[in-house]
Design a protein around this motif. Structure first.
Motif, PDB file in Angstrom:
ATOM      1  N   ILE A 133      -8.989   4.986   3.265  1.00  0.00           N
ATOM      2  CA  ILE A 133      -8.837   4.734   1.836  1.00  0.00           C
ATOM      3  C   ILE A 133      -7.668   5.590   1.350  1.00  0.00           C
ATOM      4  O   ILE A 133      -7.384   6.640   1.928  1.00  0.00           O
ATOM      5  CB  ILE A 133     -10.109   5.088   1.028  1.00  0.00           C
ATOM      6  CG1 ILE A 133     -10.410   6.595   1.123  1.00  0.00           C
ATOM      7  CG2 ILE A 133     -11.297   4.260   1.483  1.00  0.00           C
ATOM      8  CD1 ILE A 133     -11.441   7.082   0.125  1.00  0.00           C
ATOM      9  N   ILE A 134      -6.970   5.121   0.345  1.00  0.00           N
ATOM     10  CA  ILE A 134      -5.912   5.937  -0.232  1.00  0.00           C
ATOM     11  C   ILE A 134      -6.539   7.174  -0.859  1.00  0.00           C
ATOM     12  O   ILE A 134      -7.464   7.068  -1.670  1.00  0.00           O
ATOM     13  CB  ILE A 134      -5.110   5.161  -1.292  1.00  0.00           C
ATOM     14  CG1 ILE A 134      -4.357   3.997  -0.629  1.00  0.00           C
ATOM     15  CG2 ILE A 134      -4.130   6.072  -2.008  1.00  0.00           C
ATOM     16  CD1 ILE A 134      -3.269   4.423   0.334  1.00  0.00           C
ATOM     17  N   GLN A 135      -6.087   8.332  -0.453  1.00  0.00           N
ATOM     18  CA  GLN A 135      -6.629   9.577  -0.995  1.00  0.00           C
ATOM     19  C   GLN A 135      -6.399   9.643  -2.490  1.00  0.00           C
ATOM     20  O   GLN A 135      -5.266   9.497  -2.953  1.00  0.00           O
ATOM     21  CB  GLN A 135      -5.956  10.767  -0.322  1.00  0.00           C
ATOM     22  CG  GLN A 135      -6.430  12.114  -0.835  1.00  0.00           C
ATOM     23  CD  GLN A 135      -5.730  13.256  -0.138  1.00  0.00           C
ATOM     24  OE1 GLN A 135      -5.540  13.207   1.073  1.00  0.00           O
ATOM     25  NE2 GLN A 135      -5.343  14.267  -0.872  1.00  0.00           N
ATOM     26  N   PRO A 136      -7.452   9.838  -3.284  1.00  0.00           N
ATOM     27  CA  PRO A 136      -7.250   9.918  -4.735  1.00  0.00           C
ATOM     28  C   PRO A 136      -6.310  11.059  -5.099  1.00  0.00           C
ATOM     29  O   PRO A 136      -6.362  12.138  -4.487  1.00  0.00           O
ATOM     30  CB  PRO A 136      -8.667  10.197  -5.269  1.00  0.00           C
ATOM     31  CG  PRO A 136      -9.589   9.706  -4.187  1.00  0.00           C
ATOM     32  CD  PRO A 136      -8.862   9.980  -2.912  1.00  0.00           C
ATOM     33  N   THR A 161       3.517   7.030   6.817  1.00  0.00           N
ATOM     34  CA  THR A 161       2.136   7.079   6.355  1.00  0.00           C
ATOM     35  C   THR A 161       1.558   8.433   6.753  1.00  0.00           C
ATOM     36  O   THR A 161       2.048   9.091   7.674  1.00  0.00           O
ATOM     37  CB  THR A 161       1.309   5.951   6.989  1.00  0.00           C
ATOM     38  OG1 THR A 161       1.532   5.922   8.402  1.00  0.00           O
ATOM     39  CG2 THR A 161       1.695   4.606   6.399  1.00  0.00           C
ATOM     40  N   ASN A 162       0.518   8.818   6.075  1.00  0.00           N
ATOM     41  CA  ASN A 162      -0.069  10.138   6.296  1.00  0.00           C
ATOM     42  C   ASN A 162      -1.577   9.988   6.409  1.00  0.00           C
ATOM     43  O   ASN A 162      -2.266   9.773   5.411  1.00  0.00           O
ATOM     44  CB  ASN A 162       0.288  11.070   5.128  1.00  0.00           C
ATOM     45  CG  ASN A 162      -0.168  12.500   5.359  1.00  0.00           C
ATOM     46  OD1 ASN A 162      -0.272  12.938   6.492  1.00  0.00           O
ATOM     47  ND2 ASN A 162      -0.436  13.218   4.284  1.00  0.00           N
ATOM     48  N   THR A 163      -2.075  10.050   7.621  1.00  0.00           N
ATOM     49  CA  THR A 163      -3.510   9.934   7.829  1.00  0.00           C
ATOM     50  C   THR A 163      -3.855  10.527   9.194  1.00  0.00           C
ATOM     51  O   THR A 163      -2.990  11.109   9.854  1.00  0.00           O
ATOM     52  CB  THR A 163      -3.968   8.465   7.742  1.00  0.00           C
ATOM     53  OG1 THR A 163      -5.396   8.392   7.705  1.00  0.00           O
ATOM     54  CG2 THR A 163      -3.435   7.624   8.897  1.00  0.00           C
ATOM     55  N   TRP A 164      -5.095  10.412   9.599  1.00  0.00           N
ATOM     56  CA  TRP A 164      -5.517  10.898  10.906  1.00  0.00           C
ATOM     57  C   TRP A 164      -6.312   9.822  11.634  1.00  0.00           C
ATOM     58  O   TRP A 164      -6.859   8.916  11.015  1.00  0.00           O
ATOM     59  CB  TRP A 164      -6.318  12.194  10.788  1.00  0.00           C
ATOM     60  CG  TRP A 164      -7.471  12.159   9.820  1.00  0.00           C
ATOM     61  CD1 TRP A 164      -7.445  12.488   8.497  1.00  0.00           C
ATOM     62  CD2 TRP A 164      -8.828  11.781  10.107  1.00  0.00           C
ATOM     63  NE1 TRP A 164      -8.692  12.330   7.935  1.00  0.00           N
ATOM     64  CE2 TRP A 164      -9.561  11.899   8.901  1.00  0.00           C
ATOM     65  CE3 TRP A 164      -9.497  11.348  11.244  1.00  0.00           C
ATOM     66  CZ2 TRP A 164     -10.923  11.600   8.811  1.00  0.00           C
ATOM     67  CZ3 TRP A 164     -10.853  11.049  11.173  1.00  0.00           C
ATOM     68  CH2 TRP A 164     -11.542  11.194   9.952  1.00  0.00           C
ATOM     69  N   GLU A 211       0.825  -1.212   0.000  1.00  0.00           N
ATOM     70  CA  GLU A 211       0.000   0.000   0.000  1.00  0.00           C
ATOM     71  C   GLU A 211       0.857   1.259   0.000  1.00  0.00           C
ATOM     72  O   GLU A 211       0.544   2.241  -0.693  1.00  0.00           O
ATOM     73  CB  GLU A 211      -0.930  -0.002   1.213  1.00  0.00           C
ATOM     74  CG  GLU A 211      -2.025  -1.053   1.176  1.00  0.00           C
ATOM     75  CD  GLU A 211      -1.531  -2.453   1.515  1.00  0.00           C
ATOM     76  OE1 GLU A 211      -2.290  -3.413   1.267  1.00  0.00           O
ATOM     77  OE2 GLU A 211      -0.390  -2.586   2.005  1.00  0.00           O
ATOM     78  N   ILE A 212       1.952   1.234   0.765  1.00  0.00           N
ATOM     79  CA  ILE A 212       2.859   2.377   0.798  1.00  0.00           C
ATOM     80  C   ILE A 212       3.508   2.563  -0.572  1.00  0.00           C
ATOM     81  O   ILE A 212       3.609   3.681  -1.096  1.00  0.00           O
ATOM     82  CB  ILE A 212       3.951   2.183   1.872  1.00  0.00           C
ATOM     83  CG1 ILE A 212       3.341   2.241   3.262  1.00  0.00           C
ATOM     84  CG2 ILE A 212       5.034   3.245   1.729  1.00  0.00           C
ATOM     85  CD1 ILE A 212       2.914   3.601   3.704  1.00  0.00           C
ATOM     86  N   ILE A 213       3.955   1.473  -1.156  1.00  0.00           N
ATOM     87  CA  ILE A 213       4.597   1.540  -2.475  1.00  0.00           C
ATOM     88  C   ILE A 213       3.614   2.087  -3.513  1.00  0.00           C
ATOM     89  O   ILE A 213       3.959   2.940  -4.326  1.00  0.00           O
ATOM     90  CB  ILE A 213       5.110   0.150  -2.896  1.00  0.00           C
ATOM     91  CG1 ILE A 213       6.184  -0.339  -1.919  1.00  0.00           C
ATOM     92  CG2 ILE A 213       5.674   0.181  -4.311  1.00  0.00           C
ATOM     93  CD1 ILE A 213       6.458  -1.819  -2.009  1.00  0.00           C
ATOM     94  N   ASP A 214       2.381   1.595  -3.463  1.00  0.00           N
ATOM     95  CA  ASP A 214       1.358   2.058  -4.411  1.00  0.00           C
ATOM     96  C   ASP A 214       1.126   3.559  -4.299  1.00  0.00           C
ATOM     97  O   ASP A 214       0.795   4.226  -5.281  1.00  0.00           O
ATOM     98  CB  ASP A 214       0.030   1.329  -4.173  1.00  0.00           C
ATOM     99  CG  ASP A 214       0.060  -0.126  -4.620  1.00  0.00           C
ATOM    100  OD1 ASP A 214       1.004  -0.497  -5.345  1.00  0.00           O
ATOM    101  OD2 ASP A 214      -0.845  -0.886  -4.224  1.00  0.00           O
ATOM    102  N   CYS A 237       7.512   3.908   8.342  1.00  0.00           N
ATOM    103  CA  CYS A 237       6.791   2.962   7.488  1.00  0.00           C
ATOM    104  C   CYS A 237       7.686   1.794   7.094  1.00  0.00           C
ATOM    105  O   CYS A 237       7.228   0.844   6.454  1.00  0.00           O
ATOM    106  CB  CYS A 237       6.227   3.658   6.252  1.00  0.00           C
ATOM    107  SG  CYS A 237       7.462   4.368   5.134  1.00  0.00           S
ATOM    108  N   ASN A 238       8.964   1.860   7.452  1.00  0.00           N
ATOM    109  CA  ASN A 238       9.883   0.762   7.197  1.00  0.00           C
ATOM    110  C   ASN A 238       9.473  -0.427   8.062  1.00  0.00           C
ATOM    111  O   ASN A 238       9.360  -0.314   9.286  1.00  0.00           O
ATOM    112  CB  ASN A 238      11.311   1.202   7.527  1.00  0.00           C
ATOM    113  CG  ASN A 238      12.346   0.135   7.262  1.00  0.00           C
ATOM    114  OD1 ASN A 238      12.396  -0.882   7.954  1.00  0.00           O
ATOM    115  ND2 ASN A 238      13.200   0.362   6.267  1.00  0.00           N
ATOM    116  N   THR A 239       9.227  -1.563   7.443  1.00  0.00           N
ATOM    117  CA  THR A 239       8.676  -2.704   8.167  1.00  0.00           C
ATOM    118  C   THR A 239       9.602  -3.217   9.259  1.00  0.00           C
ATOM    119  O   THR A 239       9.133  -3.708  10.292  1.00  0.00           O
ATOM    120  CB  THR A 239       8.343  -3.843   7.191  1.00  0.00           C
ATOM    121  OG1 THR A 239       9.497  -4.130   6.372  1.00  0.00           O
ATOM    122  CG2 THR A 239       7.189  -3.458   6.275  1.00  0.00           C
TER     123      THR A 239
END
Length: 433
Positions: free
Chosen positions: A385-388, A171-174, A153-156, A357-359
């Motif tokens: 959801i991934i922000q469009p 990652t960037n979310t709230w 998901e991060i790569i995408d 985000c590094n595993t």
């Protein structure tokens, strides 16, 4: 063909680019930098041939002001100096400018040739930066390392048409912060349950947050995957009307407060607010405000139309990009790779609570114990959801903000919900079906 060409030219271009590190860029420097950045993999990072080449150059690095603040650990200059020590034959002079990840799309594109050689950006701006010839495609071992150390998901989130355009570092979310003395582990699973026990702040008038309610009820943005621009934004119809009615009821609840201009965080500090929605950037301030009562979890459900629906935030990543106009492509790519690497992510977390985000880094014991890290990662994986980042998203932000403000001012009510949400959908300039 482009990938093959980059690989074939790697050896030949390395010598030329190293020799020209301090020189003047030619008219073909932009395309050359892009090819070099794809061919950087072995040439600019760890091989003996690259390290044996002595060079002198100046590198402009653009990043958030907080990463350059002494009172926040001076992370960016410190990490760049560490990179310099690892490359003793590279005589690098660093110059820094403040540019937040969120501002990169408009600031870097004003004049890409004068922008930073390396800069930080939020992934939703990736197409804007590519279109302006301001962001290099990466390749070789740099991409191999990204793919081996990040989730799909991060790569995408930094991939366009199978090509990778940045080194992700978080990652960037709230998600939700809350006072553990006010809400139980069961309470925080439902926003409506929380509102019966304490005051909750949510930024209804912020268009990055408001869509969570519409997505929860099955409304879509650019199709199921957020990539079909022709599908438009579908927040209308019965589903959208149900959401709007819920929101009109929500803002009328005396235990609800719209979070604007820092009022939510201020409320946590003075005790007038018991839960608040934000991201990792506020972690230190929230921990200071709540002390031992600090709590952080992924998003709760809401009862829309008589059934529980899962709120879903926008998510994405923040990454380090390389300017294709740089005169020093090998050095720039190597630096970007280092700034997004495991050691840099560890120090970024320790100094500024930037969630890695590094595993492998995420397996560190102290990181696994951090409720904030767990909340962000669970939100990214389960309640987002991934922000469009299609071009039409430019038409999304202002109408959504205005809709939120109209909810707060009570201009939108349960009685006019259907017409108001249809007007919102039209404001998105959706394609004619």
């Amino acid at each position: 063909m482009k990938k093959v060409l980059a690989a074939v030219l790697a050896g030949a271009m390395l010598t030329a680019s190293m020799a020209g590190c301090s020189g003047t860029a030619s008219s073909s420097s932009s395309s050359k930098a892009a090819s070099d950045s794809k061919a950087d993999s072995t040439a600019a990072t760890s091989t003996a041939s690259a390290e044996d080449e002595a060079l002198t150059c100046t590198l402009n690095v653009w990043g958030p002001a907080e990463d350059q603040a002494k009172d926040k650990g001076n992370w960016l200059p410190t990490t760049c100096e560490q990179f310099k020590k690892l490359h003793p034959k590279w005589n690098i002079t660093f110059k820094y400018s403040a540019c937040s990840e969120g501002d990169a799309g408009k600031t870097v594109t004003q004049d890409p040739s004068a922008a930073g050689d390396v800069y930080f950006f939020a992934n939703d701006q990736i197409n804007t930066l590519i279109s302006a010839n301001a962001l290099s495609e990466l390749g070789g071992s740099t991409v191999d390392e990204i793919k081996s150390s990040c989730s799909k998901e991060i790569i995408d989130s930094v991939t366009v048409k199978d090509s990778v355009y940045g080194v992700p570092f978080t990652t960037n979310t709230w998600f939700m912060y809350y006072n553990k003395s006010k809400f139980s582990d069961t309470d925080v699973k439902s926003l409506d349950a929380m509102l019966k026990k304490g005051k909750v702040a949510f930024p209804i008038s912020n268009s990055w947050y408001l869509p969570a309610f519409f997505i929860a009820n099955g409304c879509t943005m650019y199709g199921d995957k957020g990539t079909d621009e022709s599908a438009g934004i579908q927040f209308g119809g019965d589903k959208g009307t149900e959401v709007t009615k819920y929101l009109a009821t929500l803002v009328a609840n005396p235990n609800f407060k719209n979070d604007a201009d820092g009022s939510g965080l201020a409320g946590l500090r003075d005790g007038s607010i018991s839960a608040y929605f934000s991201g990792s950037w506020d972690a230190a301030a929230v921990k200071e405000a709540l002390g031992s009562n600090f709590g952080a979890v992924s998003l709760p459900t809401v009862n829309i139309g008589g059934s529980e629906k899962q709120l879903k935030s926008f998510s994405g990543s923040k990454a380090i990009g390389v300017n294709p106009n740089t005169k020093n492509p090998q050095v720039a790519v190597a630096l970007a790779k280092y700034l997004g690497g495991a050691d840099a992510q560890r120090s970024h977390y320790k100094l500024r609570s930037i969630v890695p985000c590094n595993t492998e880094v995420l397996k560190d014991t102290d990181i696994q114990k951090d409720a904030m890290v767990t909340a962000q990662n669970e939100t990214f994986e389960k309640t987002s959801i991934i922000q469009p980042f299609v071009a039409s998203m430019k038409d999304f932000w202002t109408p959504t903000e205005n809709f939120g403000k109209a909810l707060i001012s009570k201009e939108i009510t349960k009685d006019n919900a259907a017409s108001k949400v249809e007007a919102l959908t039209k404001a998105y300039k959706n394609p004619v079906s």
